[in-house]
Design a protein around this motif. Structure first.
Motif, PDB file in Angstrom:
ATOM      1  N   TYR A 266      -0.596  -5.929  -7.717  1.00 54.42           N
ATOM      2  CA  TYR A 266      -1.870  -5.560  -7.870  1.00 54.42           C
ATOM      3  C   TYR A 266      -2.205  -5.730  -9.501  1.00 54.42           C
ATOM      4  N   ALA A 284      -2.988  -9.819  -5.870  1.00 56.08           N
ATOM      5  CA  ALA A 284      -4.270  -9.261  -5.570  1.00 56.08           C
ATOM      6  C   ALA A 284      -4.631  -8.635  -6.945  1.00 56.08           C
ATOM      7  N   ASN A 310      -5.209 -14.172 -10.251  1.00 53.53           N
ATOM      8  CA  ASN A 310      -5.198 -15.248  -9.450  1.00 53.53           C
ATOM      9  C   ASN A 310      -4.395 -16.496 -10.214  1.00 53.53           C
ATOM     10  N   PRO A 331      -4.223 -11.972   1.009  1.00 55.88           N
ATOM     11  CA  PRO A 331      -5.592 -12.137   1.766  1.00 55.88           C
ATOM     12  C   PRO A 331      -6.553 -10.912   1.786  1.00 55.88           C
ATOM     13  N   GLU A 332      -7.648 -10.878   1.470  1.00 51.50           N
ATOM     14  CA  GLU A 332      -8.425  -9.452   1.463  1.00 51.50           C
ATOM     15  C   GLU A 332      -8.334  -8.813   2.308  1.00 51.50           C
ATOM     16  N   GLN A 333      -8.164  -9.054   3.749  1.00 56.62           N
ATOM     17  CA  GLN A 333      -8.128  -8.243   4.833  1.00 56.62           C
ATOM     18  C   GLN A 333      -6.654  -7.111   4.692  1.00 56.62           C
ATOM     19  N   GLU A 334      -5.717  -7.752   4.150  1.00 54.19           N
ATOM     20  CA  GLU A 334      -4.397  -6.984   3.927  1.00 54.19           C
ATOM     21  C   GLU A 334      -4.173  -6.383   2.947  1.00 54.19           C
ATOM     22  N   ARG A 335      -5.332  -6.456   1.715  1.00 54.89           N
ATOM     23  CA  ARG A 335      -5.005  -5.651   0.574  1.00 54.89           C
ATOM     24  C   ARG A 335      -5.159  -4.161   0.538  1.00 54.89           C
ATOM     25  N   SER A 337      -6.346  -0.389  -0.215  1.00 56.89           N
ATOM     26  CA  SER A 337      -7.470   0.030  -0.926  1.00 56.89           C
ATOM     27  C   SER A 337      -7.386   1.627  -1.285  1.00 56.89           C
TER      28      SER A 337
END
Length: 340
Positions: A266, A284, A310, A331-335, A337
């Motif tokens: 990240y 990410a 990226n 993928p955004e849904q796997e990042r 937070s």
């Protein structure tokens, strides 16, 4: 003889076909000419762009050489603070020039900056005042029959190089100034006062969670397995070497990774990240925060609005028409937070 006022006879079919073909032919020629002109224009623009790129590269090489020599002179005999400021300017010049430099030029520039950073750290270490001599009290012997006091559990070595390994690429030649080495399954932490503009080395860690809240100068992560590293803004470069199955949250000007496998990054990075001999790594955008991080970003000089998380250059993948199979985007849904 035809009667007066009578309409002329129609052209025979073969003559009509020839007339139609004659009308189509100029249209084809016009299209081909237009395509040729477009091709010529593209070649002209490409040539001009190449000339501009070469001119920019020549300007960079000359400017970089001048600044490098100035830093070397200051490290030899000048004020170290001025040398550090000029070195930061040299780093900025390289970072802003990455977009038009060839990969080998980027690598040479990064190696030169890393070498100068090592020289600066060594000079600072050399000029630190030596500790004054003092008598030490002799250790009292235990009374007869009394049990010896149990030894305190050993803490992970701070700022000690990993045994059996030479310096990592770009690592200062002298002893690192702070960090951790050889710990296993521990939570390790350094704060702003300990990190401020210092070089940090994390080596030979296993299953550790490392929190670095503050503004370091450089960061080296070497030969770590199954670790999570959360790091505040690093003023210059971060190098990840020989790591596997790690989660690394880093903000820096330059990021390089070697011999690394199955790791997630990240990142907040000013220039393009560089990888070599790496597989199954993913990226990410930087997403960690803590009280005081804005102050640390300001101290580091990093631009929070510029993040090339990226954009990755793989030195092992030369094909320009296909993406490298060695890295990917998370993928955004796997990042992640939440980092608590």
């Amino acid at each position: 003889m035809e009667a007066a006022g009578e309409a002329p006879a129609a052209f025979p079919a073969p003559l009509r076909a020839e007339a139609a073909a004659a009308a189509v032919l100029p249209e084809r020629l016009r299209r081909r000419e237009a395509e040729r002109q477009q091709g010529v224009e593209r070649q002209r623009q490409k040539k001009e762009a190449q000339v501009v790129k070469e001119e920019q590269s020549e300007f960079f090489v000359a400017a970089f050489a001048r600044e490098r020599e100035a830093v070397e002179a200051l490290l030899a005999a000048g004020p170290l603070e001025e040398a550090a400021a000029r070195l930061q300017g040299l780093q900025k010049l390289l970072t802003e020039s990455v977009r038009f430099l060839a990969p080998y030029e980027v690598r040479q520039g990064q190696e030169a900056v890393a070498r100068l950073q090592g020289d600066l750290a060594a000079r600072r270490q050399q000029l630190q005042p030596k500790k004054k001599f003092a008598f030490r009290a002799l250790k009292k012997e235990a009374a007869p029959g009394s049990e010896p006091r149990p030894a305190e559990p050993a803490r992970p070595a701070a700022a000690a190089p990993a045994p059996g390994y030479g310096p990592a690429e770009g690592e200062p030649g002298g002893p690192p100034l702070c960090g951790f080495s050889g710990a296993e399954d521990e939570e390790l932490e350094l704060g702003p006062a300990e990190l401020l503009q210092r070089d940090v080395v994390l080596s030979e860690l296993r299953g550790c969670r490392v929190l670095l809240r503050g503004n370091a100068n450089t960061l080296r992560v070497r030969d770590c397995r199954g670790c999570t590293v959360l790091c505040g803004p690093v003023s210059t470069s971060a190098l990840v070497d020989g790591c596997s199955d790690c989660l690394l949250v880093l903000a820096c000007q330059q990021l390089r990774s070697h011999r690394t496998r199955d790791c997630r990054f990240y990142v907040q990075v000013t220039s393009r990240a560089v990888i070599e001999d790496c597989t199954k790594i993913s990226f990410a955008p930087y997403a960690w925060s803590y009280p005081g991080i804005e102050r640390d970003f300001e101290s580091s000089g990093l631009d929070r609005n510029r993040n090339n998380w990226n954009l990755v250059d793989d030195f092992d993948w030369l094909a320009t028409n296909k993406p490298s199979p060695n890295w990917s985007l998370i993928p955004e849904q796997e990042r992640i937070s939440c980092w608590d």
